[in-house]
Design a protein around this motif. Sequence first.
Motif, short mmCIF file in Angstrom:
data_model
loop_
_atom_site.label_atom_id
_atom_site.label_comp_id
_atom_site.label_asym_id
_atom_site.label_seq_id
_atom_site.Cartn_x
_atom_site.Cartn_y
_atom_site.Cartn_z
N VAL A 270 0.84 -1.20 0.00
CA VAL A 270 0.00 0.00 0.00
C VAL A 270 0.87 1.25 0.00
CG1 VAL A 270 -1.65 1.33 1.39
CG2 VAL A 270 -1.99 -1.13 1.07
N ARG A 271 1.92 1.26 0.81
CA ARG A 271 2.84 2.40 0.86
C ARG A 271 3.52 2.62 -0.50
NH1 ARG A 271 6.84 0.80 4.37
NH2 ARG A 271 5.14 0.33 5.77
N PHE B 22 2.37 1.70 -3.52
CA PHE B 22 1.40 2.21 -4.49
C PHE B 22 1.02 3.65 -4.20
CE2 PHE B 22 -0.02 -2.37 -5.35
CZ PHE B 22 0.86 -2.47 -6.41
N PHE B 23 1.00 4.04 -2.93
CA PHE B 23 0.70 5.42 -2.58
C PHE B 23 1.82 6.35 -3.08
CE2 PHE B 23 0.86 9.05 0.37
CZ PHE B 23 -0.39 9.60 0.07
N MET B 24 3.07 5.93 -2.92
CA MET B 24 4.18 6.76 -3.40
C MET B 24 4.15 6.87 -4.92
SD MET B 24 5.54 7.89 -0.73
CE MET B 24 6.94 8.69 -1.44
N PHE C 160 1.48 6.67 -6.72
CA PHE C 160 0.34 7.55 -6.98
C PHE C 160 0.74 9.02 -6.86
CE2 PHE C 160 -3.27 9.99 -5.29
CZ PHE C 160 -4.14 9.88 -6.36
N LEU C 161 1.50 9.36 -5.82
CA LEU C 161 1.94 10.75 -5.65
C LEU C 161 2.81 11.21 -6.81
CD1 LEU C 161 2.74 11.00 -1.84
CD2 LEU C 161 0.77 11.91 -3.07
N TYR D 83 -0.59 4.08 -14.38
CA TYR D 83 -0.66 3.79 -12.95
C TYR D 83 -1.36 2.46 -12.69
CZ TYR D 83 -1.78 3.98 -8.02
OH TYR D 83 -1.90 3.67 -6.70
#
Length: 130
Positions: A75-76, A78-80, A82-83, A105
């Motif tokens: 999750v971390r 994919f969040f990075m 995403f940013l 993405y």
Amino acid sequence: MKKIIYFALGGITFALGTLGIFLPFLPTTVFYLLTAFFWLRSSDNYYNRFIQSSFYQRTVEEPIVKKKITNAGIVRMFFMIFLVFLIPGLLVDNAWMRICLVIVYLGHVIGLTWYLRGKKISVKTRESND
């Protein structure tokens, strides 16, 4: 001779990458990655020190090579990602580019999930039958 060539090519790509910080048409990241590639191959000592470093073990070896990554780690990650994709999506007002960013993405999410949650690499030990 081969080590000298790798070291020299690493120096050239490092210089080009550093110039890329100031010149927008030179890709800094690509040249720095090439620098790491060349310099790690220029010396067995550098290579061994790099792959035995805690940074490499924590960020590359465990999650990517051995596929030992937690759900929170995925999750971390994919969040990075995403940013990173969100920044150009917000800065440039172009619908086609935003659609392409979303597609790329989603490709990352699907591909990395498939790779990381796919079949684990198993190391089998041989037991001797005495």
